[in-house]
Design a protein around this motif. Structure first.
Motif, PDB file in Angstrom:
ATOM      1  N   ARG A  69       0.631  -1.225  -0.059  1.00 33.73           N
ATOM      2  CA  ARG A  69      -0.043   0.076   0.100  1.00 33.73           C
ATOM      3  C   ARG A  69       0.723   1.406   0.138  1.00 33.73           C
ATOM      4  N   ASP A  70       2.011   1.245   0.578  1.00 40.43           N
ATOM      5  CA  ASP A  70       2.864   2.291   0.810  1.00 40.43           C
ATOM      6  C   ASP A  70       3.569   2.599  -0.615  1.00 40.43           C
ATOM      7  N   PHE A  71       4.173   1.560  -1.013  1.00 40.48           N
ATOM      8  CA  PHE A  71       4.840   1.524  -2.246  1.00 40.48           C
ATOM      9  C   PHE A  71       4.519   0.379  -3.178  1.00 40.48           C
ATOM     10  N   PRO A  72       3.477   0.497  -3.869  1.00 37.67           N
ATOM     11  CA  PRO A  72       3.020  -0.693  -4.607  1.00 37.67           C
ATOM     12  C   PRO A  72       3.506  -0.874  -6.013  1.00 37.67           C
ATOM     13  N   THR A  73       3.768  -2.134  -6.373  1.00 39.29           N
ATOM     14  CA  THR A  73       4.205  -2.198  -7.702  1.00 39.29           C
ATOM     15  C   THR A  73       3.111  -3.626  -8.225  1.00 39.29           C
ATOM     16  N   LYS A  93      -9.747  -6.343   1.482  1.00 44.87           N
ATOM     17  CA  LYS A  93      -9.937  -5.233   1.948  1.00 44.87           C
ATOM     18  C   LYS A  93      -8.415  -4.500   2.021  1.00 44.87           C
ATOM     19  N   LEU A  94      -7.440  -4.966   1.888  1.00 43.08           N
ATOM     20  CA  LEU A  94      -6.179  -4.443   1.952  1.00 43.08           C
ATOM     21  C   LEU A  94      -5.851  -3.878   0.642  1.00 43.08           C
ATOM     22  N   LEU A  95      -6.225  -4.745  -0.429  1.00 41.48           N
ATOM     23  CA  LEU A  95      -5.856  -4.663  -1.897  1.00 41.48           C
ATOM     24  C   LEU A  95      -6.563  -3.216  -2.445  1.00 41.48           C
ATOM     25  N   LEU A 127      -1.329   2.599  -6.194  1.00 38.28           N
ATOM     26  CA  LEU A 127      -0.521   1.838  -7.250  1.00 38.28           C
ATOM     27  C   LEU A 127      -0.406   3.266  -8.394  1.00 38.28           C
ATOM     28  N   ALA A 128      -1.874   3.652  -8.927  1.00 37.46           N
ATOM     29  CA  ALA A 128      -1.804   4.761  -9.758  1.00 37.46           C
ATOM     30  C   ALA A 128      -1.104   5.843  -9.490  1.00 37.46           C
ATOM     31  N   ALA A 156      -5.255   1.464 -11.961  1.00 39.33           N
ATOM     32  CA  ALA A 156      -4.016   2.425 -11.951  1.00 39.33           C
ATOM     33  C   ALA A 156      -4.192   3.592 -12.657  1.00 39.33           C
ATOM     34  N   LEU A 157      -4.876   3.171 -13.951  1.00 37.69           N
ATOM     35  CA  LEU A 157      -4.994   4.408 -15.114  1.00 37.69           C
ATOM     36  C   LEU A 157      -6.021   5.476 -14.566  1.00 37.69           C
TER      37      LEU A 157
END
Length: 779
Positions: free
Chosen positions: A299-303, A328-330, A337-338, A422-423
């Motif tokens: 969540r902090d630094f997604p890839t 929930k977390l996703l 991520l966006a 993400a877009l």
């Protein structure tokens, strides 16, 4: 002079039990950061034996901290240490290292000699066995001398695990300056990190020794997970890693994710499934704690690779509760991520050709064909002829290939969904890409093209001149590789252009991956210009609270769960926007008017800007239009979807019933206006077109028995000629499912289902509906 007098008065109020200061009238906003630091040291000392007046002064000082960045002179730093040592001598007091660490990291000069109080604090914490914040403990212990550092390290190594022991040795070997950087992430709240957390991690990422440790730690974790799965390590549920190892691995993951390390994806593909499923048939897992901590790191630094790995772990776990928690977390990970443009849109090609087709021979003339259009599809051929299902010889002799390809289809659909989210999330960042890269890696990518080509894009064909294109229906223009490309947003266009794009989508029967051409836009209203710092546009609505709380999670907002318990009466749902530089706050209150059904009342919306690592309230006029519009769009969704006005079964009386009757047929919101615009284009194509008209906020449907007015916001129905209410429980009818919709909208589907049903009301057999229609019928 006045400011000096105020400062002296506050100091006296903190230290003199007989001096009373009217702290409510004391404006501390004019004090310097150094003066606030001095006052904090005094306030901390005033904890012991404080009178009510001294407690009031302490509250005033701590409130001032929220509007400043405290700095500490060397003398204030020393006094903070002495104050915390004094607190440690009180058995009823709670001792934290955070105040002394903050003083050290924000000291305005050379550190004073702190060896005495540092040794005292170290001895106190070691005796208590308190290793809650290991980096802070080592930093303080290092000031107390070699013996203090050794005893602190011994405490931290005790039952910490091999990975934690390696981490402790690394921290001990850091320079004081490096330790000062690292200590700022010690004990960060990973559930709700502060706004300056990304900046802190970037500083930590500049420590070479810690970067090397991060890789070692994660590799060791993956190796341990592999050993567990092979049965080489005894299995105990949720005991694969110690709590300190979980913390350090979460920190290591953030480091590697922030740096977008190339070795990380393959490692996480091993680690996450390895800790999500037991090596036995048990429905337990090796480490829930590490699994959830890695998702919070995402969540902090997604890839995109980590999102895929998390979804893979979700699919293999046998633990009943984990999939729900991961979902929930996703819902927080994908919006984040966006905002990482440099990695968010990265997709592998998975072996597909340029047209989005993958072919695999299975022998005997059989061929598997995976085709990516809007989604991925697996079909089979025999000597070039399409087959309706998996051929029996392939199912018998190539079961592994069938499973591999079905998994590939699932994985591709996950990746396409992640890309679309993400877009869409990039709207608030106003993300811009180089044209050459976008053309090759998005519009021309065999997988991404299925999402990208159904969206409207703007290309800067000349400085300041943008051309909008829809790649699925037209050729891309000539432009330099370094020209800018961005997603088109209706807030940047005039009404005629928006209408033209909407017509084009409907005429071409093109369904977009998310609502773009029909996207609602929200501009500042005169009322909001008047209120200046808050909006009441969506205030005073009654909503089903649990449904709204679920939507908060789904849209990446965070909020405490409210209810009939202490401190459960109200909160603000928060969402960071604009690459973390802005934050929206939607206030709401639990009212429970509905016989325990969990009803909340909505309140104002505020915006905050990130300034010097803290959130500061911002006037609405200063909020970027895209950020404002997207935040208000979410709030409109929360209210529109969960309002009791849209509940056809609502039977409560009193104030809630009055709201239901008023709001159920109220003026249309922006989302309902977009629904009306879509209906205007869809209705002429329906077989019931001659029975339907749009009249203001209603879709009017002429049936054989009566005429019906369906509200475009709530989907509630009034029957002519007496405006009596018709209750029909919403459902997705089969007929409505065949109607082309240019975007997904549950309420629009319900309205069309009701319209199709009521246009043929003479064919209705449901007795509850017939009984309502028959009452008061004209003629």
């Amino acid at each position: 002079m006045i400011r000096d007098m105020l400062y002296d008065d506050v100091v006296r109020a903190l230290t003199d039990p007989d001096f009373a200061l009217d702290v409510r009238a004391a404006d501390l906003s004019g004090l310097s950061d150094e003066e606030v630091g001095d006052l904090l040291a005094a306030a901390y000392r005033a904890r012991r034996g404080a009178t009510d007046a001294m407690k009031g002064a302490r509250v005033a000082v701590h409130q001032a901290v929220r509007d400043s960045e405290p700095r500490y002179t060397p003398d204030a730093c020393r006094r903070m240490f002495e104050a915390v040592v004094a607190c440690s001598e009180d058995p009823d007091d709670v001792v934290s290292l955070r105040p002394v660490v903050d003083a050290l990291t924000h000291c305005t000069g050379p550190w004073p000699d702190l060896s005495g109080p540092a040794r005292a604090l170290t001895d106190f914490l070691v005796e208590k066995g308190d290793a809650t914040h290991p980096y802070s403990l080592l930093m303080v212990a290092s000031l107390g001398g070699g013996e203090a550092l050794r005893t602190a390290a011994d405490l931290l190594r005790r039952d910490g695990g091999a990975i934690a022991m390696d981490g402790i040795d690394v921290v001990i070997g850091l320079t004081p300056a490096e330790r000062t950087v690292l200590v700022q992430v010690d004990g960060l709240n990973t559930y709700d990190p502060p706004p300056n957390a990304p900046d802190l991690w970037r500083q930590v990422a500049g420590i070479p020794a810690y970067v090397a440790f991060a890789r070692r730690a994660l590799e060791a974790a993956a190796d341990r997970a592999d050993a567990l799965q092979r049965g080489e390590v005894p299995y105990r549920a949720d005991k694969a890693f110690t709590p300190r190892e979980v913390d350090m691995l979460g920190q290591a993951a953030r480091m590697a994710l922030l740096r977008d390390e190339p070795w990380l994806p393959d490692l996480l593909d091993r680690l996450l499934p390895g800790i999500a499923v037991a090596p036995t048939s048990a429905k337990t897992v090796p480490s829930q704690a590490l699994l959830y901590e890695l998702v919070r790191a995402a969540r902090d630094f997604p890839t995109p690779e980590l999102v895929t790995a998390i979804r893979t772990a979700r699919s293999v776990t046998r633990h009943a509760g984990i999939p729900r928690q991961l979902d929930k977390l996703l819902k927080q990970v994908e919006p984040a991520l966006a905002e990482r443009n440099e990695v968010a849109l990265r997709l592998s090609r998975e072996g597909f050709d340029d047209d989005g087709v993958l072919r695999r021979e299975a022998g005997g003339g059989y061929t598997a064909v995976v085709t990516v259009t809007e989604t991925a599809h697996l079909t089979w051929e025999k000597d070039g002829r399409p087959l309706k299902s998996v051929p029996a010889p392939v199912r018998r002799d190539h079961a592994g290939l069938v499973k591999e390809l079905r998994d590939l289809v699932k994985r591709v659909d996950i990746q396409l969904g992640t890309l679309a989210r993400a877009l869409e999330g990039g709207f608030t960042v106003d993300a811009v890409h180089p044209y050459g890269w976008w053309r090759a890696e998005l519009a021309g990518h065999p997988l991404a093209r299925s999402v990208v080509r159904r969206l409207i894009w703007e290309i800067e064909v000349a400085p300041g001149r943008w051309r909008a294109v829809l790649p699925s229906t037209e050729d891309l223009p000539d432009a330099p590789d370094d020209a800018s490309v961005r997603l088109w947003h209706p807030i940047r266009s005039d009404a005629d252009t928006v209408r033209a794009w909407r017509d084009r989508l409907v005429d071409g029967q093109l369904r977009q991956p998310f609502k773009q051409a029909f996207r609602e836009i929200y501009r500042l209203t005169p009322a909001e210009e008047e209120t200046r710092v808050h909006s009441l546009r969506f205030a005073a609505h009654l909503v089903h609270y649990r449904r709204m709380f679920a939507l908060f999670r789904a849209r990446g907002w965070t909020s405490r769960l409210l209810g009939p318990w202490d401190a459960g009466d109200g909160d603000a749902a928060l969402r960071a926007l604009g690459a973390g530089e802005w934050r929206a706050a939607f206030f709401h209150t639990y009212v429970d008017w509905a016989d325990g059904d969990g009803v909340a009342s909505t309140d104002r919306v505020r915006f905050e800007r990130r300034v010097a690592g803290a959130w500061r309230e911002a006037p609405l006029a200063e909020v970027p239009p895209l950020v404002f519009s997207e935040a208000m769009r979410d709030v409109d969704l929360f209210v529109g979807v969960t309002s009791i006005a849209a509940d056809p079964d609502w039977t409560e009386h009193g104030p809630a019933r009055a709201y239901w009757e008023r709001a159920g047929f109220a003026e249309l919101s922006e989302s309902a206006e977009a629904r009306r615009d879509a209906l205007a284009r869809i209705l002429p194509r329906l077989k019931i077109a001659d029975r339907c008209t749009l009249d203001g906020r209603f879709l009017v449907v002429r049936g054989g028995l009566r005429t019906y007015r369906i509200h475009l916001g709530s989907a509630n129905i009034l029957m002519e000629p007496d405006n009596s209410y018709l209750c029909i429980v919403p459902s997705r009818g089969k007929a409505a499912g065949k109607v082309f919709l240019p975007f997904e909208d549950d309420r629009l589907t319900v309205i069309l289902s009701k319209a199709l049903l009521l246009a043929a009301d003479t064919e209705i057999t449901d007795p509850s509906i017939l009984m309502q229609v028959g009452k008061g019928r004209a003629g």
